[in-house]
Design a protein around this motif. Structure first.
Motif, short mmCIF file in Angstrom:
data_model
loop_
_atom_site.label_atom_id
_atom_site.label_comp_id
_atom_site.label_asym_id
_atom_site.label_seq_id
_atom_site.Cartn_x
_atom_site.Cartn_y
_atom_site.Cartn_z
N ILE A 40 16.13 18.26 3.50
CA ILE A 40 14.87 18.95 3.24
C ILE A 40 13.82 17.88 2.98
CG2 ILE A 40 13.67 20.65 1.82
CD1 ILE A 40 16.07 21.76 3.39
N GLN A 41 12.77 17.88 3.77
CA GLN A 41 11.79 16.80 3.70
C GLN A 41 10.77 17.07 2.59
OE1 GLN A 41 10.50 15.52 7.70
NE2 GLN A 41 12.19 16.77 8.47
N ALA A 42 11.28 17.23 1.39
CA ALA A 42 10.45 17.49 0.21
C ALA A 42 11.35 17.35 -1.01
CB ALA A 42 9.83 18.89 0.25
N GLU A 43 10.76 17.33 -2.19
CA GLU A 43 11.58 17.23 -3.41
C GLU A 43 12.38 18.50 -3.63
OE1 GLU A 43 11.13 18.39 -6.80
OE2 GLU A 43 9.25 19.49 -6.67
N LEU A 46 11.47 22.47 -3.69
CA LEU A 46 11.26 23.20 -2.45
C LEU A 46 12.60 23.59 -1.83
CD1 LEU A 46 8.56 22.94 0.14
CD2 LEU A 46 10.92 22.89 0.98
N ALA A 47 13.60 22.74 -1.96
CA ALA A 47 14.93 23.09 -1.43
C ALA A 47 15.50 24.30 -2.15
CB ALA A 47 15.87 21.89 -1.57
N GLY A 179 11.30 12.15 -2.80
CA GLY A 179 10.66 12.97 -1.79
C GLY A 179 11.57 13.60 -0.76
N LEU A 180 12.88 13.55 -0.95
CA LEU A 180 13.84 14.20 -0.07
C LEU A 180 14.83 14.98 -0.92
CD1 LEU A 180 14.90 11.41 2.47
CD2 LEU A 180 13.48 13.41 2.96
N SER A 181 15.45 15.99 -0.33
CA SER A 181 16.54 16.68 -1.00
C SER A 181 17.56 17.11 0.04
CB SER A 181 16.03 17.88 -1.80
OG SER A 181 15.12 18.64 -1.05
N LEU A 203 8.87 26.61 6.56
CA LEU A 203 9.50 25.48 5.88
C LEU A 203 10.52 25.95 4.85
CD1 LEU A 203 6.38 23.19 5.31
CD2 LEU A 203 8.14 22.96 7.06
N PRO A 226 9.66 11.33 6.81
CA PRO A 226 9.07 10.17 6.13
C PRO A 226 10.01 8.96 6.17
CG PRO A 226 9.92 11.74 4.53
CD PRO A 226 10.09 12.37 5.88
N GLU A 229 11.18 7.32 2.72
CA GLU A 229 12.14 8.12 1.95
C GLU A 229 13.54 8.04 2.56
OE1 GLU A 229 11.40 9.54 -0.86
OE2 GLU A 229 9.23 9.28 -0.79
#
Length: 367
Positions: A40-43, A46-47, A179-181, A203, A226, A229
């Motif tokens: 997941i391209q976010a913290e 968001l996942a 910044g990844l999960s 997303l 990213p 990351e």
């Protein structure tokens, strides 16, 4: 120096498309799971929302354990999707009682999903994952686990416990980027998502990510991944493989044991009294009556240590001693305990700082 000179933070080499699948496979080996793994391209928040949005639907019956604001968020996301949610709320900052979860499942009679946070970074509680997993299995319910903080600090047996969705955060005990999960998804969870109304593209749709990456052979990730990351995550996996997951967990367990021994030697009982129900990522310590939490944090900062605040309704009642990732070591643990003790002393509390330091040292001496 020219404005166009090389800058390692800006001129980052591309993370190769061919590297995503091997990185996912390395993580699957570390956590001994054959379930699918998505990036997941976010913290991780968001996942977690993506997991709730991908499974939540009208008619879904869920038991949702709430031991911090994160459990509250998860229940709200399920309700937004139309699910019927029963929250099992633990006392403030404490782990949930297995019996309370069992009673909720028995009361409902039929449950489709059970959601729980494993280890809480917000308050230092450790929820009874094994027991709750057994209850979910017996009820035939999907099990969703927020293992963002626990992965790398506690054992998370995805396969053995039958965890259908595990949300993992590299930034805690895994020592990686923020910044990844990561999300692991079982076949049962994929099947359940097929009955959820689709709002693609989204997303927040794990099925969208599956179709755009897994089903296309795990080449290039959708969107614009990213590179910084992903390079950082790969480096964190290098370190984790070199240390070994079991050794990483042991290091965090030792840090928690030393922190709790240090607090008790100071003359302070940890916020979570039961050692078996305490997180290995942070140790929560109480703010004594008559002491202002901000003043305590400021006093510790004068000794070079940053104590964390509590969250939610206990924000002013506890502080958190962080021993996560690289801080799960003798030096940071000793500094946490002695700075907390020194801050209390500066605010007029009676503590035995020498005994606290000796207790931390004794735990590490055993190793």
């Amino acid at each position: 120096m020219s404005a166009h000179d090389f800058n390692p933070l800006l001129d980052i080499p591309v993370f190769p498309a061919s590297g995503f699948a091997p990185l996912a496979d390395r993580l699957k080996r570390i956590f001994a799971t054959g379930n699918d793994l998505l990036f997941i391209q976010a913290e991780a928040l968001l996942a977690l929302e993506a997991a709730a949005s991908s499974l939540g639907r009208p008619g879904l019956v869920a038991v949702n354990v709430v031991t911090s604001p994160y459990g509250t968020y998860f229940g709200a996301w399920l309700r937004r999707a139309g699910a019927d949610v029963v929250d099992v709320v633990a006392p403030s900052g404490q782990p949930v009682a297995t019996e309370a979860v069992a009673q909720a499942i028995e009361m409902l009679g039929h449950v489709d999903l059970v959601a729980i946070v494993h280890a809480e970074a917000a308050n230092g509680a450790l929820n009874p994952l094994e027991e709750v997993a057994a209850l979910a299995r017996a009820a035939g319910a999907l099990l969703v686990v927020d293992a963002v903080a626990s992965a790398g600090g506690h054992a998370v047996d995805i396969e053995g416990l039958g965890i259908d969705i595990a949300v993992l955060g590299p930034q805690k005990a895994l020592g990686g980027p923020v910044g990844l999960s990561l999300v692991t998804v079982s076949d049962r969870a994929w099947a359940a998502m097929q009955s959820v109304p689709r709002f693609s593209p989204s997303l927040l749709s794990l099925l969208d990510i599956k179709e755009a990456w897994l089903d296309r052979g795990r080449g290039a990730l959708p969107g614009t991944p990213p590179p910084l990351e992903f390079h950082a995550l790969a480096a964190a996996v290098d370190r984790l493989e070199a240390e070994g997951l079991a050794a990483r967990i042991t290091r965090h367990q030792r840090a928690a044991k030393a922190s709790r021994a240090g607090l008790r030697a100071l003359g302070v009982e940890p916020w979570v009294a039961d050692d078996d129900r305490a997180s290995a990522l942070v140790t929560a310590a109480p703010v004594p009556d008559g002491v202002d939490a901000s003043a305590l944090i400021d006093a510790a900062a004068a000794f070079g240590v940053a104590l964390g605040r509590g969250f939610g309704d206990i924000e002013h009642r506890l502080v958190r001693l962080d021993h996560t990732g690289g801080r799960a070591a003798f030096g940071p643990v000793l500094a946490n305990v002695t700075a907390y003790g020194a801050a209390l002393a500066a605010l007029g509390q009676v503590v035995d700082i020498g005994a606290g330091a000796a207790a931390v040292t004794a735990v590490y001496g055993e190793a």
